[in-house]
Design a protein around this motif. Structure first.
Motif, PDB file in Angstrom:
ATOM      1  N   GLY A  37       0.855  -1.193   0.000  1.00  0.00           N
ATOM      2  CA  GLY A  37       0.000   0.000   0.000  1.00  0.00           C
ATOM      3  C   GLY A  37       0.883   1.232   0.000  1.00  0.00           C
ATOM      4  O   GLY A  37       1.713   1.405  -0.878  1.00  0.00           O
ATOM      5  N   THR A  38       0.736   2.052   1.029  1.00  0.00           N
ATOM      6  CA  THR A  38       1.565   3.257   1.136  1.00  0.00           C
ATOM      7  C   THR A  38       2.700   3.087   2.134  1.00  0.00           C
ATOM      8  O   THR A  38       3.499   3.998   2.315  1.00  0.00           O
ATOM      9  CB  THR A  38       0.708   4.465   1.559  1.00  0.00           C
ATOM     10  N   ARG A  39       2.770   1.908   2.774  1.00  0.00           N
ATOM     11  CA  ARG A  39       3.800   1.666   3.794  1.00  0.00           C
ATOM     12  C   ARG A  39       5.034   1.033   3.191  1.00  0.00           C
ATOM     13  O   ARG A  39       4.952   0.111   2.394  1.00  0.00           O
ATOM     14  CB  ARG A  39       3.266   0.753   4.896  1.00  0.00           C
ATOM     15  N   ARG A  40       6.175   1.534   3.590  1.00  0.00           N
ATOM     16  CA  ARG A  40       7.463   0.955   3.206  1.00  0.00           C
ATOM     17  C   ARG A  40       8.007   0.234   4.435  1.00  0.00           C
ATOM     18  O   ARG A  40       8.212   0.855   5.484  1.00  0.00           O
ATOM     19  CB  ARG A  40       8.416   2.065   2.769  1.00  0.00           C
ATOM     20  N   LEU A  41       8.212  -1.065   4.303  1.00  0.00           N
ATOM     21  CA  LEU A  41       8.620  -1.882   5.430  1.00  0.00           C
ATOM     22  C   LEU A  41       9.967  -2.547   5.168  1.00  0.00           C
ATOM     23  O   LEU A  41      10.289  -2.898   4.027  1.00  0.00           O
ATOM     24  CB  LEU A  41       7.558  -2.954   5.702  1.00  0.00           C
ATOM     25  N   VAL A  42      10.737  -2.717   6.221  1.00  0.00           N
ATOM     26  CA  VAL A  42      12.076  -3.304   6.130  1.00  0.00           C
ATOM     27  C   VAL A  42      11.981  -4.798   6.402  1.00  0.00           C
ATOM     28  O   VAL A  42      11.307  -5.228   7.337  1.00  0.00           O
ATOM     29  CB  VAL A  42      13.026  -2.647   7.157  1.00  0.00           C
ATOM     30  N   LYS A  43      12.672  -5.587   5.589  1.00  0.00           N
ATOM     31  CA  LYS A  43      12.735  -7.029   5.827  1.00  0.00           C
ATOM     32  C   LYS A  43      13.661  -7.289   7.015  1.00  0.00           C
ATOM     33  O   LYS A  43      14.806  -6.843   7.023  1.00  0.00           O
ATOM     34  CB  LYS A  43      13.250  -7.761   4.588  1.00  0.00           C
ATOM     35  N   VAL A  44      13.146  -8.008   8.004  1.00  0.00           N
ATOM     36  CA  VAL A  44      13.895  -8.269   9.230  1.00  0.00           C
ATOM     37  C   VAL A  44      15.185  -9.038   8.942  1.00  0.00           C
ATOM     38  O   VAL A  44      16.217  -8.779   9.569  1.00  0.00           O
ATOM     39  CB  VAL A  44      13.005  -9.009  10.257  1.00  0.00           C
ATOM     40  N   ASP A  45      15.167  -9.948   7.978  1.00  0.00           N
ATOM     41  CA  ASP A  45      16.396 -10.696   7.680  1.00  0.00           C
ATOM     42  C   ASP A  45      17.515  -9.789   7.188  1.00  0.00           C
ATOM     43  O   ASP A  45      18.686 -10.058   7.444  1.00  0.00           O
ATOM     44  CB  ASP A  45      16.142 -11.855   6.719  1.00  0.00           C
ATOM     45  N   SER A  46      17.176  -8.673   6.534  1.00  0.00           N
ATOM     46  CA  SER A  46      18.224  -7.741   6.096  1.00  0.00           C
ATOM     47  C   SER A  46      18.798  -6.987   7.295  1.00  0.00           C
ATOM     48  O   SER A  46      19.977  -6.637   7.297  1.00  0.00           O
ATOM     49  CB  SER A  46      17.711  -6.777   5.027  1.00  0.00           C
ATOM     50  N   ILE A  47      17.985  -6.757   8.330  1.00  0.00           N
ATOM     51  CA  ILE A  47      18.489  -6.138   9.568  1.00  0.00           C
ATOM     52  C   ILE A  47      19.471  -7.089  10.237  1.00  0.00           C
ATOM     53  O   ILE A  47      20.552  -6.682  10.664  1.00  0.00           O
ATOM     54  CB  ILE A  47      17.325  -5.810  10.526  1.00  0.00           C
ATOM     55  N   LYS A  48      19.107  -8.362  10.305  1.00  0.00           N
ATOM     56  CA  LYS A  48      19.983  -9.361  10.930  1.00  0.00           C
ATOM     57  C   LYS A  48      21.303  -9.481  10.175  1.00  0.00           C
ATOM     58  O   LYS A  48      22.376  -9.549  10.788  1.00  0.00           O
ATOM     59  CB  LYS A  48      19.278 -10.710  11.005  1.00  0.00           C
ATOM     60  N   ARG A  49      21.244  -9.509   8.834  1.00  0.00           N
ATOM     61  CA  ARG A  49      22.476  -9.597   8.030  1.00  0.00           C
ATOM     62  C   ARG A  49      23.369  -8.387   8.286  1.00  0.00           C
ATOM     63  O   ARG A  49      24.589  -8.519   8.418  1.00  0.00           O
ATOM     64  CB  ARG A  49      22.152  -9.705   6.547  1.00  0.00           C
ATOM     65  N   LEU A  50      22.774  -7.210   8.347  1.00  0.00           N
ATOM     66  CA  LEU A  50      23.546  -5.997   8.579  1.00  0.00           C
ATOM     67  C   LEU A  50      24.185  -6.033   9.960  1.00  0.00           C
ATOM     68  O   LEU A  50      25.363  -5.685  10.114  1.00  0.00           O
ATOM     69  CB  LEU A  50      22.646  -4.770   8.444  1.00  0.00           C
ATOM     70  N   ALA A  51      23.436  -6.473  10.967  1.00  0.00           N
ATOM     71  CA  ALA A  51      23.953  -6.522  12.333  1.00  0.00           C
ATOM     72  C   ALA A  51      25.082  -7.540  12.481  1.00  0.00           C
ATOM     73  O   ALA A  51      26.001  -7.342  13.276  1.00  0.00           O
ATOM     74  CB  ALA A  51      22.824  -6.848  13.304  1.00  0.00           C
ATOM     75  N   GLU A  52      25.013  -8.632  11.719  1.00  0.00           N
ATOM     76  CA  GLU A  52      26.072  -9.641  11.779  1.00  0.00           C
ATOM     77  C   GLU A  52      27.373  -9.124  11.186  1.00  0.00           C
ATOM     78  O   GLU A  52      28.439  -9.574  11.564  1.00  0.00           O
ATOM     79  CB  GLU A  52      25.638 -10.906  11.045  1.00  0.00           C
ATOM     80  N   GLY A  53      27.291  -8.182  10.279  1.00  0.00           N
ATOM     81  CA  GLY A  53      28.481  -7.612   9.670  1.00  0.00           C
ATOM     82  C   GLY A  53      29.094  -8.534   8.655  1.00  0.00           C
ATOM     83  O   GLY A  53      28.619  -9.651   8.435  1.00  0.00           O
ATOM     84  N   PRO A  54      30.163  -8.098   8.035  1.00  0.00           N
ATOM     85  CA  PRO A  54      30.839  -8.927   7.028  1.00  0.00           C
ATOM     86  C   PRO A  54      31.468 -10.157   7.690  1.00  0.00           C
ATOM     87  O   PRO A  54      31.895 -10.111   8.835  1.00  0.00           O
ATOM     88  CB  PRO A  54      31.897  -8.011   6.433  1.00  0.00           C
ATOM     89  N   ALA A  55      31.484 -11.219   6.942  1.00  0.00           N
ATOM     90  CA  ALA A  55      32.109 -12.447   7.449  1.00  0.00           C
ATOM     91  C   ALA A  55      33.596 -12.193   7.635  1.00  0.00           C
ATOM     92  O   ALA A  55      34.257 -11.618   6.786  1.00  0.00           O
ATOM     93  CB  ALA A  55      31.875 -13.592   6.460  1.00  0.00           C
ATOM     94  N   THR A  56      34.094 -12.607   8.781  1.00  0.00           N
ATOM     95  CA  THR A  56      35.528 -12.430   9.048  1.00  0.00           C
ATOM     96  C   THR A  56      36.172 -13.796   9.253  1.00  0.00           C
ATOM     97  O   THR A  56      35.531 -14.733   9.697  1.00  0.00           O
ATOM     98  CB  THR A  56      35.764 -11.560  10.300  1.00  0.00           C
ATOM     99  N   ARG A  57      37.419 -13.877   8.926  1.00  0.00           N
ATOM    100  CA  ARG A  57      38.158 -15.129   9.097  1.00  0.00           C
ATOM    101  C   ARG A  57      39.047 -14.981  10.325  1.00  0.00           C
ATOM    102  O   ARG A  57      39.613 -13.932  10.590  1.00  0.00           O
ATOM    103  CB  ARG A  57      39.016 -15.401   7.879  1.00  0.00           C
ATOM    104  N   ASP A  58      39.181 -16.043  11.069  1.00  0.00           N
ATOM    105  CA  ASP A  58      40.069 -16.045  12.224  1.00  0.00           C
ATOM    106  C   ASP A  58      41.509 -15.931  11.748  1.00  0.00           C
ATOM    107  O   ASP A  58      41.901 -16.537  10.766  1.00  0.00           O
ATOM    108  CB  ASP A  58      39.916 -17.330  13.048  1.00  0.00           C
ATOM    109  N   ALA A  59      42.286 -15.170  12.481  1.00  0.00           N
ATOM    110  CA  ALA A  59      43.697 -14.987  12.138  1.00  0.00           C
ATOM    111  C   ALA A  59      44.528 -16.091  12.782  1.00  0.00           C
ATOM    112  O   ALA A  59      45.536 -15.866  13.403  1.00  0.00           O
ATOM    113  CB  ALA A  59      44.173 -13.616  12.572  1.00  0.00           C
ATOM    114  N   ALA A  60      44.134 -17.258  12.590  1.00  0.00           N
ATOM    115  CA  ALA A  60      44.641 -18.491  13.183  1.00  0.00           C
ATOM    116  C   ALA A  60      45.983 -18.415  13.836  1.00  0.00           C
ATOM    117  O   ALA A  60      46.561 -19.350  14.145  1.00  0.00           O
ATOM    118  CB  ALA A  60      44.678 -19.579  12.141  1.00  0.00           C
TER     119      ALA A  60
END
Length: 60
Positions: A37-60
């Motif tokens: 309709g007239t509402r713009r809504l955010v997909k919750v899974d995109s919030i979770k992906r953003l909060a998780e941040g980029p995948a990082t590798r352990d500096a073993a």
């Protein structure tokens, strides 16, 4: 059932950012929205992906 959509204001609150920054993240594709309709809504899974941040590798 867990919510799959939320308002932009709710997304900003959950992320601890302002609405202006939330709209910047929407514009750059970091937050995914849909319009119902007239509402713009955010997909919750995109919030979770953003909060998780980029995948990082352990500096073993």
């Amino acid at each position: 059932m867990d919510p799959v959509l939320c308002s932009i204001a709710d997304a900003a609150r959950v992320l601890g950012i302002g609405r202006t920054k939330a709209y910047e993240l929407i514009d750059d594709g970091s937050l995914v929205t849909i319009t119902i309709g007239t509402r713009r809504l955010v997909k919750v899974d995109s919030i979770k992906r953003l909060a998780e941040g980029p995948a990082t590798r352990d500096a073993a």
